[in-house]
Design an enzyme around this catalytic site. Structure first.
Site, short mmCIF file in Angstrom:
data_model
loop_
_atom_site.label_atom_id
_atom_site.label_comp_id
_atom_site.label_asym_id
_atom_site.label_seq_id
_atom_site.Cartn_x
_atom_site.Cartn_y
_atom_site.Cartn_z
N GLU A 118 0.83 -1.19 0.00
CA GLU A 118 0.00 0.00 0.00
C GLU A 118 0.87 1.26 0.00
O GLU A 118 1.94 1.30 0.62
CB GLU A 118 -0.94 0.02 1.21
N CYS A 131 3.54 8.60 0.96
CA CYS A 131 4.02 7.67 1.99
C CYS A 131 4.27 6.33 1.31
O CYS A 131 3.34 5.70 0.82
CB CYS A 131 2.98 7.53 3.10
N CYS A 138 6.23 -6.82 7.74
CA CYS A 138 7.12 -6.15 8.68
C CYS A 138 7.50 -7.11 9.80
O CYS A 138 6.69 -7.91 10.26
CB CYS A 138 6.43 -4.92 9.25
N CYS A 142 5.29 -3.92 16.20
CA CYS A 142 4.77 -2.82 17.03
C CYS A 142 3.27 -3.03 17.26
O CYS A 142 2.52 -3.26 16.32
CB CYS A 142 5.02 -1.48 16.35
N CYS A 145 0.46 -0.88 15.31
CA CYS A 145 0.57 -0.75 13.85
C CYS A 145 -0.08 -1.94 13.15
O CYS A 145 0.18 -3.10 13.49
CB CYS A 145 2.05 -0.66 13.46
N CYS A 359 -1.76 7.07 9.73
CA CYS A 359 -0.55 6.50 10.33
C CYS A 359 -0.86 5.21 11.08
O CYS A 359 -1.76 5.15 11.91
CB CYS A 359 0.05 7.53 11.29
#
Length: 367
Positions: A118, A131, A138, A142, A145, A359
């Site tokens: 994305e 972005c 990943c 976290c 996220c 975010c």
């Protein structure tokens, strides 16, 4: 393992396309967009051509934004044939495109190997920011996220990172002026490809986006921060901090177990000393977790005297997430306390939350 046949439904559910040809080529050929200008000059020499041809090719790719070698009309047919025989051009396909009420656009791109990423385009008064993702999935884990829910597949190549900018500019016709490495993945975990992508983006004969308009976000990979300080790239370093002590930060960000706050701050001070660049500390405010005045006091103590800025982020709710957004009153109180005590702090404008483009919300949800 690379899929030898990749088929995916488009938005209307009826159109099907296959990336089989591209994938088969990709197994044996190089993506010409992976090379910065100096590397491309050497590639041209290696196939028996003059190095100045690299500048012509660079212009065609990044200024004219062509998608095929055949479109490079001021180079010989023989060279175009050589390029086609030795290289491919990575041209993303749009799987899905969503536009938020505030004009933010989120793209789900087919990276042409059976995976997707994305990318988000945001409009500001100073221009357009993008972005970009740096990895497919990943590793960082976290807790706030959405990318945590994506299994890590691989890192993107330099050309695959840059292609996000090209694909969005080609689709919208806008000129992107700012790039933030804050999409899916940990940019400094893909260090070499990210730095090389920045060199391509920054090159005056390439996309010509100023280094000071490029931001790299990291969860805190200390060795790579030291390394980046020596690169002589005048980009902005953004540190995802989100807590002021090791116990709290480790519960939010497992990377803190490997690189605790003391080591992270030491690396940041080294970066500031070597680059004379201000660091941006990202701090996502979660209700009843890290948003009280005691946390603000600890943050002031931690950052006092540093050339830095604190970017306060109203945390965004994610699927299966444990954190919720702090109240507007708490967020403003937190900001005011920092500013009153010598730490410059601003609240990040929320963009694209209605299409999960804000975010921490990127996660390839539609695959």
């Amino acid at each position: 393992m690379v899929m030898l046949l990749y088929m995916i439904s488009c938005l209307n559910g009826n159109v099907i396309y296959s990336s089989e040809t591209y994938i088969n080529e990709r197994l044996n050929m190089k993506n010409i967009k992976d090379y910065n200008l100096e590397e491309l000059k050497q590639e041209l020499v290696d196939i028996g051509e003059k190095p100045f041809r690299a500048e012509q090719i660079f212009k065609w790719i990044y200024k004219e934004k062509v998608k095929e070698f055949e479109e490079m009309t001021n180079i010989s047919l023989e060279l175009r044939k050589k390029l086609k025989e030795n290289y491919i051009m990575c041209n993303y396909k749009i799987i899905k495109k969503q536009e938020a009420k505030d004009g933010t656009i989120k793209y789900l791109f087919d990276v042409l190997d059976g995976n997707a990423i994305e990318t988000v385009l945001m409009s500001y008064h100073h221009g357009y920011s993008i972005c970009v993702s740096s990895q497919i999935g990943c590793k960082m884990g976290c807790k706030f996220c959405a990318s945590t829910g994506i299994k890590f597949i691989r890192s993107l190549t330099s050309g695959e990172i840059v292609e996000q900018i090209l694909a969005v500019e080609q689709d919208t016709g806008v000129r992107i002026s700012n790039v933030v490495f804050m999409g899916i993945g940990e940019p400094l975990d893909n260090y070499d490809n990210v730095v090389n992508a920045i060199r391509i983006i920054n090159n005056q004969k390439g996309l010509n986006i100023g280094a000071r308009h490029i931001s790299i976000s990291t969860s805190g990979l200390v060795p790579q921060i030291y390394r980046l300080a020596d690169e002589n790239i005048q980009c902005t370093l953004s540190i995802s901090l989100h807590a002021t002590n090791n116990e709290k930060r480790s519960s939010m960000m497992p990377v803190n177990n490997s690189f605790p706050i003391e080591e992270l701050i030491k690396a940041c001070k080294d970066y500031i000393t070597k680059t004379n660049r201000r660091i941006s500390f990202e701090y996502a405010l979660a209700k009843n977790s890290n948003d009280n005045i005691d946390d603000a006091k600890e943050l002031v103590k931690l950052l006092k005297g540093m050339l830095c800025h604190v970017n306060l982020i109203p945390i965004n709710k994610i699927e299966n997430g444990t954190y919720t957004k702090s109240s507007n009153e708490n967020i403003m109180r937190f900001r005011d306390f920092l500013n009153d005590n010598g730490i410059v702090a601003t609240i990040r404008r929320e963009l694209g939350s209605d299409i999960e483009a804000a975010c921490g919300q990127l996660r390839r949800k539609n695959l």
